[in-house]
Write an enzyme that holds these catalytic residues in place. Structure first.
Site, PDB file in Angstrom:
ATOM      1  CG  PHE A 106      -0.337   0.400   2.506  1.00 10.91           C
ATOM      2  CD1 PHE A 106      -0.209   1.733   2.864  1.00 10.91           C
ATOM      3  CD2 PHE A 106       0.124  -0.560   3.395  1.00 10.91           C
ATOM      4  CE1 PHE A 106       0.370   2.102   4.071  1.00 10.91           C
ATOM      5  CE2 PHE A 106       0.693  -0.205   4.607  1.00 10.91           C
ATOM      6  CZ  PHE A 106       0.826   1.133   4.938  1.00 10.91           C
ATOM      7  CE  LYS A 107       4.655   1.381   4.970  1.00 10.38           C
ATOM      8  NZ  LYS A 107       4.389  -0.053   5.192  1.00 10.38           N
ATOM      9  CG  ASP A 108       3.774   0.902  -4.666  1.00 13.47           C
ATOM     10  OD1 ASP A 108       4.947   1.315  -4.621  1.00 13.47           O
ATOM     11  OD2 ASP A 108       3.477  -0.270  -4.953  1.00 13.47           O
TER      12      ASP A 108
END
Ligand code: PLP
Length: 425
Positions: A106-108
């Site tokens: 999710f850090k994208d």
């Protein structure tokens, strides 16, 4: 929108400056001066908007004064160019899959938004910016990918030696160019301390334009609100009068903080669950009212191995330190490694759905706390492939994609501030 410090001083700055500074003058975190509310008819019609319109409506007030409409739209279009689907897993439980971006976590979302904001803000300056970032695995990869070859930006990633997966290590060390990875002899918390200390080092900062890409940066935190809105849009027709509860596999509490801000904007999510592994500082805080940071311990869900979660400070700020009000909006759960493995096995067997170790913590927490009148969503925060070793332990048939570790470029670094300063100056 102005940004203030969680450790109240008289700082009052723009979104642009908050993104560039990363951390406030007095060591606090930036918070927006108020949380805007979205009118309820927006939620009544949410299915009729496309995701980019939703993203624009949600974030516009937060960047006002620093990005115009066209700039925000273009940054969002580049940030959100992958799918974020809600996938039903079992009765009344669905997964929100956040791992379809370039580095499969999710850090994208936050890293891509932040990198594009910073390169936009920096496009008229001729000074180079150095991004320093501590990672327990996925932040490093996402930030490396987001900033790769961005002109005027150098990235220094600190990761704890022996505590990230081979795949994660490959993703952050194989790019080269403006991306530099350092393997620190210590834990994630040690890495985070080095980064925070450098950001607080006024002497260093007069010589060097430093910024952070951890979820302490508002440009990482705020876009993480978006997928809660996208989830609600996809799920609304299936709720059938049930209340929506979201379980968030948590480490630094950035994701859950973003969710709480989304809720305060009016998003109809009834409750959040901060799902932890045995690094249970926040879980204990909710139970006892006392915040006692700990040294982090290594678990199967390594991206959540955080003993002193940085965003606790923002949660405390938004709720004026009132434990009872925090508990109205967020519950916490603690899941150990054995239960995590078992949950991966059970979910595969019963639902034919492959959980990664973080998603497994999220789903099990949800199953433990979900009530009859609730519909639960857990975040699948990373792709199972990133944690092949653990996956094979749980599911012997799991097929690992191999990462070419020969391509890794990393430098050893002792857990020592002077040594760190040397490599960033
Ligand atoms: C970073 C990360 C988390 C924890 O998120 P926080 O915002 O730090 O609480 C959970 N799962 C995965 C896979 C991550 O990479």
């Amino acid at each position: 929108m102005k940004y203030l410090s969680t450790r109240k001083n008289n700082e009052n700055i723009s979104f642009k400056d908050a993104v560039i500074n990363g951390l406030t003058n007095n060591g606090g975190l930036y918070v927006p001066e108020y949380i805007p509310e979205i009118p309820s008819d927006f939620f009544e019609q949410i299915e009729s908007y496309d995701d980019l319109d939703i993203a624009f409506t949600v974030l516009k007030p937060f960047v006002e004064g620093s990005l115009n409409d066209a700039q925000l739209k273009s940054i969002l279009a580049e940030t959100l160019n992958f799918k974020i689907p809600v996938v039903p897993v079992e009765k009344n439980i669905a997964a929100l899959e956040l791992y379809h971006g370039p580095t499969q976590a999710f850090k994208d979302v936050g890293a891509r938004f932040m990198s594009r904001c910073l390169s936009h803000f920096n496009s008229n300056e001729n000074k180079e910016v150095t991004i320093i970032v501590a990672t327990s695995g996925d932040t490093g990869s996402a930030v490396a990918n987001g900033f790769f070859k961005v002109p005027g930006v150098e990235v220094k990633i600190l990761f704890p030696k022996g505590k990230v997966s081979a795949y994660q290590e490959y993703q952050m060390t194989s790019l080269g160019e403006n991306i530099h990875a350092f393997e620190v002899d210590g834990t994630f918390d040690d890495c985070q301390k080095l980064v925070k200390k450098a950001l607080n080092d006024q002497d260093l900062r007069t010589k060097k334009s430093l910024s952070s890409a951890n979820s302490i940066n508002v440009a990482r935190l705020l876009p993480q609100m978006l997928y809660y809105f996208f989830a609600y849009k996809q799920l609304k027709k299936d709720l059938k009068g049930k209340k929506m509860v979201v379980s968030v596999p948590s480490g630094n509490l950035g994701n859950v903080t973003a969710g709480l801000v989304a809720k305060r904007m009016g998003l109809p999510i009834d409750k959040f669950i901060a799902a932890h592994n045995i690094n249970d500082t926040f879980f204990k805080y909710l139970n006892t009212g006392e915040y006692a940071k700990k040294t982090s311990v290594l678990t199967y869900s390594n991206a959540m191995d955080v003993g002193d979660p940085s965003n606790y400070e923002r949660i405390d700020y938004f709720y004026n330190g009132e434990l009872d009000s925090i508990k109205e909006d967020v519950a916490a759960c603690r899941i150990d490694d054995d239960a995590t493995l078992k949950e991966i096995q059970d979910c595969q067997e019963n639902n034919n759905y492959t959980l990664d170790p973080h998603g497994a913590v999220g789903k099990l927490a949800l199953s433990e706390l979900l009530k009859e009148d609730e519909y639960g969503v857990f975040l699948e925060t990373a792709h199972p492939q990133k944690f092949a070793k653990v996956m094979k332990k749980a599911l012997p048939e799991f097929v690992e994609e191999t990462a070419d570790l020969n391509e890794c470029r990393k430098t050893q670094l002792s857990n020592n501030y002077e040594a760190f300063v040397k490599v960033i100056s």
